[in-house]
Design a protein around this motif. Structure first.
Motif, PDB file in Angstrom:
ATOM      1  N   VAL A  90       0.818  -1.134   0.028  1.00  0.00           N
ATOM      2  CA  VAL A  90      -0.064  -0.085  -0.009  1.00  0.00           C
ATOM      3  C   VAL A  90       1.065   1.108   0.000  1.00  0.00           C
ATOM      4  CG1 VAL A  90      -1.691   1.125   1.293  1.00  0.00           C
ATOM      5  CG2 VAL A  90      -1.674  -1.328   1.248  1.00  0.00           C
ATOM      6  N   PRO A  91       0.860   2.235  -1.063  1.00  0.00           N
ATOM      7  CA  PRO A  91       1.618   3.286  -0.720  1.00  0.00           C
ATOM      8  C   PRO A  91       1.450   4.144   0.359  1.00  0.00           C
ATOM      9  CG  PRO A  91       0.248   3.036  -3.020  1.00  0.00           C
ATOM     10  CD  PRO A  91      -0.223   2.247  -1.917  1.00  0.00           C
ATOM     11  N   ARG A  92       2.731   4.628   0.927  1.00  0.00           N
ATOM     12  CA  ARG A  92       2.288   5.391   2.074  1.00  0.00           C
ATOM     13  C   ARG A  92       2.768   6.979   2.077  1.00  0.00           C
ATOM     14  NH1 ARG A  92       2.227   0.254   3.400  1.00  0.00           N
ATOM     15  NH2 ARG A  92       2.968  -0.673   5.377  1.00  0.00           N
ATOM     16  N   GLU A  94       4.645   8.996   3.564  1.00  0.00           N
ATOM     17  CA  GLU A  94       5.731   9.488   3.606  1.00  0.00           C
ATOM     18  C   GLU A  94       6.618   9.259   2.096  1.00  0.00           C
ATOM     19  OE1 GLU A  94       4.637   7.327   5.563  1.00  0.00           O
ATOM     20  OE2 GLU A  94       5.912   5.678   6.005  1.00  0.00           O
ATOM     21  N   THR A  95       6.159   8.405   1.293  1.00  0.00           N
ATOM     22  CA  THR A  95       7.049   8.191   0.082  1.00  0.00           C
ATOM     23  C   THR A  95       6.572   9.446  -0.921  1.00  0.00           C
ATOM     24  OG1 THR A  95       6.658   5.731   0.440  1.00  0.00           O
ATOM     25  CG2 THR A  95       7.270   6.503  -1.868  1.00  0.00           C
ATOM     26  N   GLU A  96       5.693  10.277  -0.597  1.00  0.00           N
ATOM     27  CA  GLU A  96       5.214  11.419  -1.257  1.00  0.00           C
ATOM     28  C   GLU A  96       6.638  12.528  -1.591  1.00  0.00           C
ATOM     29  OE1 GLU A  96       1.554  13.070  -0.312  1.00  0.00           O
ATOM     30  OE2 GLU A  96       0.476  11.347  -1.147  1.00  0.00           O
ATOM     31  N   ASP A 167      15.161  -8.583 -11.407  1.00  0.00           N
ATOM     32  CA  ASP A 167      15.827  -8.446 -10.292  1.00  0.00           C
ATOM     33  C   ASP A 167      16.448  -6.893 -10.317  1.00  0.00           C
ATOM     34  OD1 ASP A 167      17.367  -8.785  -7.746  1.00  0.00           O
ATOM     35  OD2 ASP A 167      19.000  -9.312  -8.827  1.00  0.00           O
ATOM     36  N   ALA A 168      16.276  -5.964  -9.452  1.00  0.00           N
ATOM     37  CA  ALA A 168      16.862  -4.774  -9.183  1.00  0.00           C
ATOM     38  C   ALA A 168      17.260  -4.065 -10.469  1.00  0.00           C
ATOM     39  CB  ALA A 168      17.930  -4.964  -8.455  1.00  0.00           C
ATOM     40  N   LEU A 169      18.398  -3.388 -10.860  1.00  0.00           N
ATOM     41  CA  LEU A 169      18.653  -2.840 -11.983  1.00  0.00           C
ATOM     42  C   LEU A 169      18.993  -3.860 -13.324  1.00  0.00           C
ATOM     43  CD1 LEU A 169      19.495  -0.836  -9.585  1.00  0.00           C
ATOM     44  CD2 LEU A 169      20.741   0.281 -11.160  1.00  0.00           C
TER      45      LEU A 169
END
Ligand SMILES: C[S@@+](CC[C@H](N)C(=O)[O-])C[C@H]1O[C@@H](n2cnc3c(N)ncnc32)[C@H](O)[C@@H]1O
Length: 276
Positions: A90-92, A94-96, A167-169
């Motif tokens: 769920v987007p939080r 604080e991530t804004e 995976d990652a980058l």
């Protein structure tokens, strides 16, 4: 309606849900397809049996401590509605802050290439694609389920993002101008401190770093990100509440310009590295 709300509140309170009254109102409004204002205007309206059953079904799910956003199927992020459910974080709020910092770095730059590592619901990648027209946005996640939500959110919100499973980058060509990431940063040893909504329902791969290594993903992103970024690029990485205190010991940051930014709770929440 009053009786339904009173029973819902009592039930959720017994189940240990915080703010049970507000939650009961919110879930009842959602079940009946009403705004909160419409709900209050309908307080004295008798309800049909299917309406009561629909609201009760949501109370029961919330009583099992499913996150409210899973029960209603959506969460707002940066003023837009993102669809979420089991299998995706769920987007939080604080991530804004990460979006704010990314927008500041992208201001006045057309054609910049942005990558989002661990995109989840797509909230960062999609928001940046929409807020910063002219940028090219790519996003990676190792969870196929999360990518289903991200693709659906991009389609619904009209954003152009190139999503890749991997995976990652690894799936990304080098030469990006900005990397954003909110990587997993909870030490599994701390799992008991998480709310049941998080611990029992959100995907472990979105939450947990390797045991005893809460900085694993952020450090790996700084290392690999710096190797693969374009000259002059920036990395923006979300930090857990106590991570900034350890930054001085990260060899990956030695010799690289970097700064941290505080969220509304005054926690150093975003690490910015660059210009590289
Ligand atoms: C903390 S969540 C962030 C989700 C979203 N960006 C947000 O801010 O709401 C971390 C995400 O990283 C993904 N992830 C975990 N390990 C990964 C890996 N090795 N490669 C790519 N993505 C990974 C998880 O599936 C999850 O979606």
């Amino acid at each position: 309606m009053r009786e339904l709300l009173a029973r819902g509140r009592e039930f959720l309170e017994r189940k240990g849900v915080e703010e049970p009254r507000r939650e009961a109102e919110w879930l009842a409004a959602h079940a009946l397809g009403l705004s909160r204002l419409e709900l209050f205007l309908a307080l004295d309206r008798p309800l049909e049996a299917p309406e009561v059953a629909a609201a009760r079904a949501l109370f029961v799910r919330r009583g099992r401590r499913e996150p409210t956003a899973y029960v209603t199927g959506a969460r707002e992020f940066y003023g837009r509605e993102f669809r979420v459910g089991p299998g995706v974080l769920v987007p939080r709020p604080e991530t804004e802050l990460l979006v704010d910092r990314a927008r500041a770095r992208l201001a006045g730059r057309s054609g910049a290439r942005v990558v989002d590592v661990g995109t989840g619901s797509g909230c960062l990648a999609i928001t940046l694609a929409l807020e910063c027209p002219g940028t090219r946005v790519e996003a990676v996640d190792s969870s196929a389920r999360a990518l289903e939500y991200a693709r659906e959110n991009a389609r619904r919100l009209g954003a152009t993002v190139e999503f890749q499973l991997g995976d990652a980058l690894a799936p990304l060509a080098p030469g990006f101008d900005l990397l954003v990431s909110n990587p997993p940063y909870v030490d599994p040893a701390e799992a008991a401190t998480l709310a049941p909504e998080v611990r029992e329902h959100e995907p472990p791969e979105a939450l947990f770093a390797p045991l005893g290594e809460p900085d694993h993903w952020a450090r790996r992103l700084v290392r690999a990100g710096a190797e693969r970024a374009a000259p002059g690029a920036f990395l923006l990485i979300e930090l857990g509440h106590d991570q900034a205190a350890r930054l001085g010991a990260w060899s990956e940051l030695a010799g690289k310009p970097h700064a941290t930014f505080r969220d509304l709770a005054r926690i150093e929440r975003v690490l910015e590295v660059g210009p590289l």
